[in-house]
Write a protein that holds these residues in place. Structure first.
Motif: not given
Length: 277
Positions: A92-108
């Motif tokens: 949940d920290v800024p160094t990875v959170a945007p990356f994880l959101q992009a991963l979630r979107d493509y995961w779907a």
């Protein structure tokens, strides 16, 4: 029944291609941007987002190989399991959170495609009334960030050992086994290559062989690959779509141990933080 286009391609050629619709393609473009931002951070920062056994999140260079540990794959990786950000340390920290959101979107997007492919394959083998393979809790996205190297191959010839891999790269290098030789795969934006692994071979009674592939070094300054790696359930026996010659096969047992050929620990029966089936 008449097999779907993708199923017919897999049966005929042991591979298939799928073009992403425009909206789905946007999630892939956003993931490329977010991945580049992540991998260009300091090594120490990236390592804070990897698990101790390198199963979840960041995996540094040298931790994975295709054939032999003395020839590591020439890339760093990041793995995102089961659409669950909590598997990644400090998620949940800024160094990875945007990356994880992009991963979630493509995961779907990738999971929806995988669902369709596996459902069509089950129907082809007369299993229309059964639930499709419950892959979502046991599969993962892997992003590979390649290092410059003098080696001819950035990854040696191998197959992935999963049910399916959905692969797309932003530069040349991928080569696949075709008619007894390794042939380059053209780079096309937003076109996924569906690569069957040895688990799908077992699921289909050897009808669909695994697709062997490698990555040739084109001396690019950077190269990024996005993979969706589909596994069956790992916490219970999984029968194949079809059994031949009376062979008893537990696909889940094969899946739990397949990572050992790449120097990885056994796949978790349930990803960390997962609480539902």
């Amino acid at each position: 029944m008449t097999p779907s286009v993708t199923t017919a391609e897999l049966l005929a050629h042991a591979r298939a291609t799928i073009a992403l619709p425009a909206e789905a393609a946007k999630t892939l473009t956003a993931l490329h941007t977010a991945a580049t931002d992540f991998f260009t951070q300091d090594e120490a920062v990236k390592r804070t987002h990897g698990s101790d056994d390198f199963t979840y999140g960041f995996r540094p260079y040298g931790r994975q190989y295709s054939v032999s540990p003395d020839r590591p794959d020439m890339n760093e990786s990041f793995t995102y399991w089961a659409d669950n950000p909590a598997t990644v340390p400090h998620h949940d920290v800024p160094t990875v959170a945007p990356f994880l959101q992009a991963l979630r979107d493509y995961w779907a997007v990738a999971a929806g495609i995988t669902e369709n492919v596996l459902t069509d394959l089950a129907a082809h083998y007369g299993q229309q009334t059964q639930a499709p393979v419950a892959f979502r809790d046991y599969s993962y996205l892997e992003i590979n960030w390649y290092h410059p190297s003098d080696r001819d191959l950035l990854q040696d010839r191998h197959e992935d050992g999963h049910l399916l891999t959905l692969a797309v790269s932003d530069g040349p290098g991928l080569e696949i086994a075709t008619d007894g030789q390794m042939s380059p795969v053209p780079v096309r934006d937003s076109q996924l290559l569906v690569m069957p692994g040895s688990l799908l071979t077992a699921m289909t009674g050897d009808d669909i062989p695994p697709l062997f592939h490698q990555v040739r070094n084109h001396r690019l300054p950077r190269r990024l690959t996005v993979l969706f790696l589909a596994n069956p359930p790992l916490d219970r026996p999984v029968p194949p779509f079809v059994s031949r010659e009376g062979r008893a096969v537990d696909i889940a047992q094969l899946a739990r141990t397949s990572g050992a050929m790449f120097g990885l620990p056994p796949a978790p029966s349930r990803p960390a933080g997962q609480t539902s089936g």
